[in-house]
Design a protein around this motif. Structure first.
Motif, mmCIF file in Angstrom:
data_model
loop_
_atom_site.group_PDB
_atom_site.id
_atom_site.type_symbol
_atom_site.label_atom_id
_atom_site.label_comp_id
_atom_site.label_asym_id
_atom_site.label_seq_id
_atom_site.Cartn_x
_atom_site.Cartn_y
_atom_site.Cartn_z
ATOM 1 N N SER A 48 0.844 -1.202 0.000
ATOM 2 C CA SER A 48 0.000 0.000 0.000
ATOM 3 C C SER A 48 0.871 1.240 0.000
ATOM 4 O O SER A 48 2.084 1.165 0.194
ATOM 5 N N GLU A 49 0.257 2.391 -0.184
ATOM 6 C CA GLU A 49 0.969 3.661 -0.270
ATOM 7 C C GLU A 49 1.846 3.919 0.942
ATOM 8 O O GLU A 49 2.956 4.395 0.828
ATOM 9 N N ASN A 50 1.334 3.558 2.151
ATOM 10 C CA ASN A 50 2.125 3.881 3.339
ATOM 11 C C ASN A 50 2.828 2.665 3.968
ATOM 12 O O ASN A 50 3.060 2.614 5.151
ATOM 13 N N ASP A 51 3.127 1.708 3.124
ATOM 14 C CA ASP A 51 3.927 0.561 3.550
ATOM 15 C C ASP A 51 5.308 1.059 3.947
ATOM 16 O O ASP A 51 5.919 1.837 3.220
ATOM 17 N N GLU A 52 5.813 0.582 5.082
ATOM 18 C CA GLU A 52 7.156 1.018 5.458
ATOM 19 C C GLU A 52 8.166 -0.099 5.266
ATOM 20 O O GLU A 52 7.886 -1.252 5.575
ATOM 21 N N THR A 53 9.353 0.224 4.751
ATOM 22 C CA THR A 53 10.394 -0.769 4.570
ATOM 23 C C THR A 53 10.980 -1.129 5.931
ATOM 24 O O THR A 53 11.327 -0.233 6.691
ATOM 25 N N PRO A 54 11.073 -2.432 6.250
ATOM 26 C CA PRO A 54 11.658 -2.794 7.551
ATOM 27 C C PRO A 54 13.145 -2.422 7.597
ATOM 28 O O PRO A 54 13.815 -2.386 6.555
ATOM 29 N N TYR A 55 13.646 -2.128 8.762
ATOM 30 C CA TYR A 55 15.054 -1.759 8.915
ATOM 31 C C TYR A 55 15.841 -2.981 9.369
ATOM 32 O O TYR A 55 15.667 -3.466 10.481
ATOM 33 N N ILE A 56 16.697 -3.504 8.474
ATOM 34 C CA ILE A 56 17.452 -4.723 8.807
ATOM 35 C C ILE A 56 18.934 -4.382 8.865
ATOM 36 O O ILE A 56 19.477 -3.782 7.937
#
Ligand code: HEC
Ligand SMILES: [Cu+2]
Length: 312
Positions: A48-56
């Motif tokens: 979706s538009e406000n999907d956030e990328t996980p921080y790995i």
């Protein structure tokens, strides 16, 4: 599965195993990586538009895994390939030596017993052969697919390769380095004989040529020699100029020489042109024809003359 040429030397199986080994490892890696790529692209797609990328920050275990496994694989490929290559570069002491000279555009072989052949290399089954090579002109490359051997011939230095033929038969020899107009005609044969047949050939009891063509009229024998001895790489019979002058209409006509004189192309002129090509040089051509003295017999020369006479 017959994807590769016939195996006719004891390197062939080993070379093919290395090739299959590398190919299969590459194929498996390719498939695994592609599956992973597609799987992750779907699994971690943006939903979706406000999907956030996980921080790995990293994963030591995974990083070790994908560094160590490929490194081991690459080392194994290197060592395996090197071992086979090293053996291919180390001829045994008892190998039979044959000298080969590559010229535009034929192969000339010289054997230890003084014999000499053009475009035909005679070897013995199960007997290692070391081929010592040189080039008279440009770079050529000696390539016998059935033996899995290939080596460049270079002007001004010697190169070599060796092999042990394992099958009796006739195998194709190619020049694998583009060497000028006649490159595609620079073909030869490797004739692998049983020890008994080789013995007879060596002692000259079996005059291969004489036997096969006994009873041929001279002009037909001449035509055969024209093709088999590589004359056709440089001389046409249809009037076109290749590296050398055409043979069409040669006999009985005047030939202009480089020194300004002219000669009539009679039997003696043609004979000399074949045995000592540089004695009388045809105007407009370079000194590239190999001398056939000691290679063609008097009968062969007579047959070629008879053939040239038919090319009006
Ligand atoms: C590498 C190329 C090459 C090959 C192979 C070659 N020739 Fe020549 N030949 C020449 C050239 C170039 C000339 C002209 C220069 C000279 O006289 O040497 C010539 C000249 C000749 C002539 C004199 C022709 C004329 O017009 O006066 C004859 C005869 C001849 N060759 C026969 C042969 C025969 C027979 C063979 C094979 C057994 C052969 N050549 C193979 C390059 C070749
Ligand atoms: Cu060549």
């Amino acid at each position: 599965m017959n994807w590769l040429p016939e195996q006719a030397s004891d390197f062939a199986g080993r070379v093919d195993t290395v090739i299959w080994f590398v190919t299969i490892i590459s194929l498996i890696s390719f498939i695994l990586i592609t599956i992973g790529l597609v799987y992750f692209a779907i699994k971690y797609r943006r939903r979706s538009e406000n999907d956030e990328t996980p921080y790995i920050t990293g994963n030591l275990f995974l990083e070790m895994l994908w560094t160590v496994i490929p490194s081991i694989l690459v080392m194994v490929i290197f060592v395996y390939g090197f071992v086979v290559y090293r053996d291919m570069r180390t001829p045994p002491q008892d190998a039979l030596e044959v000298n080969v000279t590559g010229k535009q555009w034929l192969w000339q072989f010289q054997y230890q017993n003084g014999k000499s052949t053009i475009n035909e290399l005679y070897v013995q089954q199960d007997k290692p052969v070391k081929v010592v090579m040189r080039s008279d002109d440009v770079i050529h490359s000696f390539f016998v697919p059935a033996f899995r051997v290939k080596q460049d011939l270079i002007g001004g230095m010697y190169t070599y390769l060796w092999f042990t033929p394992t099958k009796v038969g006739i195998f194709d020899l190619y020049c694998a380095e583009y060497c000028g107009t006649g490159h595609s005609a620079m073909l030869g044969k490797v004739i692998v004989m049983s020890p008994e047949a080789y013995d007879r050939w060596e002692k000259g009891e079996e005059e291969e040529e004489g036997k096969a063509v006994a009873g041929l009229p001279p002009d037909q024998l001449g035509e055969k020699l024209y093709k088999e001895r590589g004359c056709n790489a440089c001389h046409s019979i249809d009037g076109s100029t290749l590296v050398g002058p055409t043979w069409k209409g040669l006999f009985g006509h005047e030939v202009s020489l480089t020194d300004g004189s002219t000669v009539t192309a009679d039997e003696n002129y043609i004979r000399q042109s074949i045995l000592e090509p540089q004695a009388k040089m045809v105007k407009g051509f370079g000194p590239v024809m190999p001398a056939f003295k000691g290679i063609l017999s008097d009968d062969d020369v007579a047959a070629i003359i008879a053939y040239i006479k038919t090319l009006k």
